[in-house]
Design a protein around this motif. Structure first.
Motif: not given
Length: 586
Positions: A222-223, A287-293, A527-529
């Motif tokens: 998401k970030d 996927s909904t909570t993680q960042n790119y790293d 979009c995410w929903q």
């Protein structure tokens, strides 16, 4: 990064009050005679990801050539980029060298505020900068000045704007774990939607082979979200629609404009793809909570099978050992895809390099900037991940036929391996001592006049000959013998090149900006929903409700502004294309 550049200058309105302060220190005559003594140069760099004194081999190179020590001031690192910019502007001294964006009136504002110097008196004595007079003139016009040289655009190119700016890999593309694609028999993929059952088979094969259920075909993050869910822009690019302006997607040909929320558009098609993948159990539940790293680490561990970009999957997983074992990410072919590719920009990008109005020894600073555009400077100051080879004699050299190659040291250095630089070149770790400016002065696909081949070492014959691992050979055999992804795409007419033109949308009305802020939040959430709904019917209902809400917030007002700007951008692309063709015929 580009969004941060805008933030850096968001508070630029305060600069008018400090114009007189800046101007009083910017007179060249007041600089005195340059005695050549050592000087520390502050570089206000909106692209840098490092703050402080430049160290290592690049520092030694600059010190030896110009007796200059670079001290980088980086809003990216300092945080609160607008605040840092405002503070330094109010003091009347942004920096001795300034690297920033010119769009949204930024170039005009810093010129009017007296924060950058007119360096026109030095240009005729430069060896390289004067070659880019057209690009300089365009920046002067962007700054709303009738004359003068107020900065030098970056990523300038001698290539045609209709020629792809990319080297051996495109920016976008369907990259998969080729070893698992091979394991299921290299099935043909006709359309984007046909990719889903292929990914399901690959995921099943990978989980069985590894004996674990935590491997997923797709992993999202998401970030990087801005106007919408950022991951959703990638699939439209497979069909010639690169991320456009605001809520408009436009194709490479410039003859189609789509609203991002259009039910029949390419962006919603991408959301439906993600949703179907989610229903099939192909999407990483984090996927909904993680960042790119966090997501990147999963690619390194072999936990994800599909990559939107080569610089994600390949960079994370395609080690030499993996490739020699036949494992790694390579592009598969979707029959109906035509991948969007950004064309070379003869007049450069909207990022430019300027000399501060208060800087001392401006002539020496101009010589330093001129060197950054020289063959040596391009290779030494560029990013190794973008193909810059580094320092000749250390990381690369030429053979008896004058052809460039990476040295044994260079092979390790450009791969990111920790290697110690010999003392004669400055010592220390190579990567740590590389240029921290994070700016590309000349497109790395341009031709080095000293070697007759591209600056980008990845395009050298000596490097292409190394594409002989088990992974490379298997991929090449199934791609008609093409050595690289770009070679395959170009030879099969699967690139949609977007003419390279510098364009920045004008400042928008404050009312539109306020509405955009509300719309943006709602679009991203929608979009995410919608992606994480459990059925097609639920997706349709959630999306329909979301669109109704988004439209009630004033979406159409914002869209019409973005559409007008998108059409202006298309006109700019057409203009630069025609201008280049006209000049070529002279």
């Amino acid at each position: 990064m580009k969004h941060l550049c805008r933030k850096v200058v968001a508070g630029i309105g305060i600069m008018a009050m400090c114009a007189s302060m800046a101007a009083c220190g910017g007179d060249t005559a007041a600089d005195g005679v340059d005695d050549g003594s050592e000087m520390t140069v502050e570089v206000f760099d909106s692209l840098a990801n490092y703050q402080g004194e430049q160290k290592g081999w690049f520092a030694k190179l600059v010190k030896d050539k110009f007796n200059i020590t670079l001290n980088i001031v980086a809003p990216n690192v300092a945080g609160g980029g607008s605040t840092l910019f405002d503070t330094r502007s109010a003091a009347g001294n942004l920096g001795d060298i300034i690297i920033m964006g010119s769009g949204n009136g930024q170039a005009e504002d810093v010129v009017k505020a007296g924060l950058v110097a007119d360096i026109s008196e030095y240009i005729d004595d430069t060896e390289y900068l004067k070659q880019y007079q057209s690009a300089i003139d365009e920046l002067t016009a962007t700054a709303n000045q009738e004359s003068g040289v107020w900065g030098i655009p970056t990523s300038v190119s001698s290539l045609a704007p209709t020629e792809s700016s990319e080297g051996v890999e495109p920016t976008f593309g369907p990259f998969v774990r080729w070893d698992y694609y091979k394991a299921i028999g290299y099935p043909e993929v006709g359309t984007l939607e046909d990719l889903l059952p292929v990914l399901k088979q690959m995921q099943d094969a990978a989980r069985e082979a590894e004996g674990t259920d935590d491997i997923y075909a797709l992993s999202l993050f998401k970030d990087w979200d801005g106007e919408a869910m950022q991951n959703g822009y990638q699939f439209p690019a497979f069909y010639g629609y690169a991320e456009g302006i605001g809520y408009v997607l436009s194709n490479a040909a410039g003859d189609d404009y789509q609203s991002l929320i259009d039910e029949d558009g390419q962006y919603v098609r991408a959301l439906k793809f993600f949703n179907k993948a989610y229903q099939m159990g192909l999407v990483d539940p984090e996927s909904t909570t993680q960042n790119y790293d966090t997501m990147y680490s999963k690619y390194k561990e072999g936990k994800v099978l599909f990559s939107f970009w080569p610089w994600l999957g390949q960079a994370a997983y395609n080690t030499t050992d993996h490739k020699e074992a036949g494992q790694g990410f390579m592009m598969l072919d979707i029959d109906d895809m035509t991948i969007a590719s950004k064309g070379a920009q003869p007049n450069g990008t909207s990022t430019f390099i300027a000399i501060g109005a208060n800087a001392k020894n401006k002539e020496r600073l101009v010589k330093f900037v001129d060197w950054l555009y020289s063959p040596e400077g391009i290779q030494a100051s560029g990013s190794q991940t973008n193909g810059a080879a580094g320092l000749q004699g250390l990381t690369w050299d030429v053979d008896e036929d004058g052809q460039p190659y990476l040295t044994d040291f260079g092979v390790k250095a450009v791969s990111g391996e920790s290697v110690t630089v010999p003392d004669e070149y400055g010592g220390g770790d190579y990567t740590t001592g590389a240029s921290q400016l994070n700016v590309s002065t000349v497109l790395n696909k341009d031709i080095d006049p000293n070697t007759g081949v591209a600056y980008n070492y990845q395009m050298w014959d000596s490097e292409l000959a190394k594409r002989d691992t088990a992974l490379d050979v298997d991929w090449q055999e199934h791609m008609g013998g093409a050595r690289t992804t770009m070679e395959y795409l170009e030879s099969n007419d699967k690139l949609a090149v977007i003419p390279g033109a510098t364009y920045s949308a004008p400042d928008e009305d404050s009312k539109i900006s306020a509405v955009r802020g509300q719309v943006k939040t709602s679009v991203v959430n929608a979009c995410w929903q919608a992606v994480f709904t459990s059925s097609d019917a639920e997706f349709d209902q959630v999306w329909a409700d979301a669109v109704a809400n988004i439209e009630s917030l004033g979406y159409d007002e914002v869209y019409q502004v973005d559409l007008a700007n998108s059409k202006e951008m298309t006109a700019a692309r057409q203009e630069v294309k025609e201008q280049y063709e006209s000049q070529s015929q002279e």
